[in-house]
Write a protein that holds these residues in place. Structure first.
Motif, PDB file in Angstrom:
ATOM      1  N   SER A 170       0.829  -1.199   0.000  1.00  0.00           N
ATOM      2  CA  SER A 170       0.000   0.000   0.000  1.00  0.00           C
ATOM      3  C   SER A 170       0.867   1.254   0.000  1.00  0.00           C
ATOM      4  N   GLN A 171       1.955   1.229   0.771  1.00  0.00           N
ATOM      5  CA  GLN A 171       2.870   2.368   0.784  1.00  0.00           C
ATOM      6  C   GLN A 171       3.554   2.529  -0.568  1.00  0.00           C
ATOM      7  N   VAL A 172       3.917   1.423  -1.185  1.00  0.00           N
ATOM      8  CA  VAL A 172       4.531   1.474  -2.513  1.00  0.00           C
ATOM      9  C   VAL A 172       3.588   2.137  -3.514  1.00  0.00           C
ATOM     10  N   VAL A 173       2.319   1.763  -3.477  1.00  0.00           N
ATOM     11  CA  VAL A 173       1.332   2.355  -4.382  1.00  0.00           C
ATOM     12  C   VAL A 173       1.218   3.851  -4.138  1.00  0.00           C
ATOM     13  N   SER A 174       1.227   4.249  -2.871  1.00  0.00           N
ATOM     14  CA  SER A 174       1.136   5.674  -2.543  1.00  0.00           C
ATOM     15  C   SER A 174       2.342   6.437  -3.076  1.00  0.00           C
ATOM     16  N   ILE A 175       3.523   5.847  -2.951  1.00  0.00           N
ATOM     17  CA  ILE A 175       4.728   6.481  -3.498  1.00  0.00           C
ATOM     18  C   ILE A 175       4.643   6.548  -5.018  1.00  0.00           C
ATOM     19  N   ALA A 176       4.204   5.459  -5.636  1.00  0.00           N
ATOM     20  CA  ALA A 176       4.115   5.425  -7.098  1.00  0.00           C
ATOM     21  C   ALA A 176       3.191   6.522  -7.621  1.00  0.00           C
ATOM     22  N   ARG A 177       2.160   6.865  -6.875  1.00  0.00           N
ATOM     23  CA  ARG A 177       1.237   7.922  -7.291  1.00  0.00           C
ATOM     24  C   ARG A 177       1.890   9.297  -7.304  1.00  0.00           C
ATOM     25  N   GLU A 178       2.964   9.448  -6.529  1.00  0.00           N
ATOM     26  CA  GLU A 178       3.566  10.771  -6.341  1.00  0.00           C
ATOM     27  C   GLU A 178       4.830  10.989  -7.163  1.00  0.00           C
TER      28      GLU A 178
END
Length: 293
Positions: A170-178
């Motif tokens: 979930s954290q990886v996805v959040s980083i990928a969005r940014e």
């Protein structure tokens, strides 16, 4: 400034029985990795027992890998420290001996605030001209690079990516969005490579590649080339071996795996030591089942 796409090996540091660095075996491993299709080599990372090397050895290992690689694949030097001045020194030295990039772990133990963390990375980044990868591995350092921290750190011009080893997809996805395509996202966990790639990841910095470089590189490139089912089957096939490799703290089992392949001696620097008998037995069984023994 993306350093590589695909699979990089977080290379072990082979040692003689007396604990000194075995540079001949190191060179042989570099050659084998390149001939096996690996896309980049990380020297003196966690898997390379960097925390037990004195500075002269640390830089000598990076230099030996650079010379043997001879420009055929990028060499990334691990130069993180919980002492900013020490990190600057290691980074400058890695640049001097020809590293193509740096892997800089969060400053463990100190538990810096976000503002001081940014200042730490900025000081290291400004001391060199090389591209830098952040390295977040909370379980080992006690410090997590969350999405807000990455958003700040990616503003530093030569910070060009992250090895993310939190285990939190979930954290990886959040980083990928940014981040955009100019910021590379590398899996630091061998059992999560395809989830990383599926959200725009660039590749993996891998432990299992020490014993299975061809398979790991083929898996990543299969995914990147659209061969999704092939990549999926390869990821799933590696899972039992990955579990065996992390039955004890890295790099204890993987170095034993390299030794089982007769590519190094089973020697570590204290406080690390050989794996328990049950770990070694399980590892050997999984290596045989995977077809590399």
């Amino acid at each position: 400034m993306t350093i590589f796409e695909g699979a990089a090996v977080a290379l072990i540091t082979p040692m003689h029985e007396d604990g000194s660095v075995d540079y001949k075996s190191l060179e042989n491993l570099v050659e084998w990795q390149i001939q096996s299709g690996i896309d980049a080599i990380v020297a003196c990372g966690t898997t390379g027992e960097a925390s037990t090397l004195i500075d002269e050895e640390h830089i000598a290992v990076i230099e030996a890998v650079v010379k043997k690689a001879a420009g055929r694949v990028p060499v990334i030097g691990g130069t993180g420290s919980n002492n900013t001045q020490h990190g600057i020194h290691l980074s400058k030295e890695a640049q001097r001996v020809g590293a193509d990039g740096l892997l800089v772990v969060t400053p463990y133990y100190n538990k810096a605030t976000k503002s001081s963390l940014v200042a730490h990375y900025k000081a290291i980044a400004e001391s060199v001209e090389l591209p830098i990868l952040l390295y977040s591995v909370h379980a080992r350092t006690g410090m997590n690079l969350d999405v807000e921290a990455v958003k700040e750190l990616k503003k530093i011009p030569n910070i060009v990516g992250i090895k993310e080893a939190s285990g939190d997809i979930s954290q990886v996805v959040s980083i990928a969005r940014e981040v955009d395509e100019d910021f590379a996202l590398y899996s630091g966990n061998d059992d999560q490579v395809l989830p990383f790639l599926s959200v725009g990841g660039t590749g993996v910095i891998s432990t299992i590649s020490n014993i299975a470089p061809t398979q790991t590189s083929e898996m990543v490139h299969a995914y990147l080339n659209g061969e999704l089912n092939k990549a999926k089957e390869m990821q799933l096939a590696q899972k039992p071996l990955i579990d065996a490799l992390f039955a004890e703290v890295n790099p204890v089992p993987v170095k034993a795996g390299v030794a089982l392949m007769d590519n190094c001696q089973l020697t570590y620097r204290l406080p690390l030591g050989p794996p328990e008998t049950a770990t070694l037995t399980s590892l050997k069984q999984e290596m045989e089942a995977y077809g590399i023994l």
